[in-house]
Design a protein around this motif. Sequence first.
Motif, PDB file in Angstrom:
ATOM      1  N   ARG A  80       2.388   1.662  -3.484  1.00 40.25           N
ATOM      2  CA  ARG A  80       1.358   2.112  -4.428  1.00 40.25           C
ATOM      3  C   ARG A  80       1.071   3.606  -4.232  1.00 40.25           C
ATOM      4  O   ARG A  80       0.983   4.360  -5.197  1.00 40.25           O
ATOM      5  N   ALA A  81       0.938   4.040  -2.983  1.00 40.38           N
ATOM      6  CA  ALA A  81       0.681   5.452  -2.681  1.00 40.38           C
ATOM      7  C   ALA A  81       1.839   6.328  -3.160  1.00 40.38           C
ATOM      8  O   ALA A  81       1.623   7.414  -3.712  1.00 40.38           O
ATOM      9  N   CYS A  82       3.060   5.846  -2.971  1.00 41.50           N
ATOM     10  CA  CYS A  82       4.236   6.592  -3.443  1.00 41.50           C
ATOM     11  C   CYS A  82       4.214   6.705  -4.959  1.00 41.50           C
ATOM     12  O   CYS A  82       4.444   7.779  -5.516  1.00 41.50           O
ATOM     13  N   PHE A  83       3.929   5.607  -5.633  1.00 38.98           N
ATOM     14  CA  PHE A  83       3.894   5.602  -7.097  1.00 38.98           C
ATOM     15  C   PHE A  83       2.853   6.592  -7.613  1.00 38.98           C
ATOM     16  O   PHE A  83       3.111   7.350  -8.549  1.00 38.98           O
ATOM     17  N   GLU A  84       1.675   6.609  -6.989  1.00 43.11           N
ATOM     18  CA  GLU A  84       0.597   7.508  -7.412  1.00 43.11           C
ATOM     19  C   GLU A  84       0.974   8.977  -7.246  1.00 43.11           C
ATOM     20  O   GLU A  84       0.510   9.833  -7.996  1.00 43.11           O
ATOM     21  N   LYS A  85       1.803   9.278  -6.262  1.00 37.82           N
ATOM     22  CA  LYS A  85       2.207  10.670  -5.990  1.00 37.82           C
ATOM     23  C   LYS A  85       3.541  11.030  -6.633  1.00 37.82           C
ATOM     24  O   LYS A  85       4.061  12.119  -6.418  1.00 37.82           O
ATOM     25  N   LYS A 104       0.828  -1.206   0.000  1.00 36.50           N
ATOM     26  CA  LYS A 104       0.000   0.000   0.000  1.00 36.50           C
ATOM     27  C   LYS A 104       0.869   1.265   0.000  1.00 36.50           C
ATOM     28  O   LYS A 104       0.578   2.233  -0.700  1.00 36.50           O
ATOM     29  N   VAL A 146       1.826  11.654   1.629  1.00 41.49           N
ATOM     30  CA  VAL A 146       1.636  10.197   1.596  1.00 41.49           C
ATOM     31  C   VAL A 146       1.656   9.651   3.021  1.00 41.49           C
ATOM     32  O   VAL A 146       0.776   8.870   3.415  1.00 41.49           O
TER      33      VAL A 146
END
Length: 189
Positions: A41-46, A38, A95
Amino acid sequence: MRKEDKAQVIESIAAQLAETPNFYITDIAGLNAEQTSKLRRACFEKGVVLSVVKNTLFANVLKASETEAHKELLDTLKGNTAIMYTVVPSAPGRVIKDLMKEGFEKPVIKGAYVQDCVFIGADKLDELAAIKTKEELIGDIISLLQSPIRTVLAALENKENASAPAEEEAPAAEEAPAAEPAATETAAE
């Protein structure tokens, strides 16, 4: 790890720092596989690059850096370390704050180098998450500059709106005095 491998990792870290000058030094130890997934994924999205590093290798990069402020972060390299590289200065902080709202206890910020400033300690999270980008600051300045103009334009518009009904009432006022003399003539007869 062989000396050649270490040299490659150090070069890779140095290249990443050159590409994304803002970075957070964090502790993510203790996250289970689902939480780590998770977080990634959050890092990738930001647009945040998350990398787990050996303290000694990252310390070598910081020591070799021409940026003197990097050396202030050497004391934060204890225990497990993950680096969050970013172009947007507040992205990793946001994040982390979002994950904490979901009940995560980690990642914890050990230190950060953001916009040529050093931040040390987990207590800097709110400050880091609130940092604005250059584009956001320019937008704020433009809004501030436009505010007086909008106020003047609104005042002019209100003045025009206020004077328009007054002009309509003026002809009605002229008709009223004409009706009065006729009424006085009738009373006099």
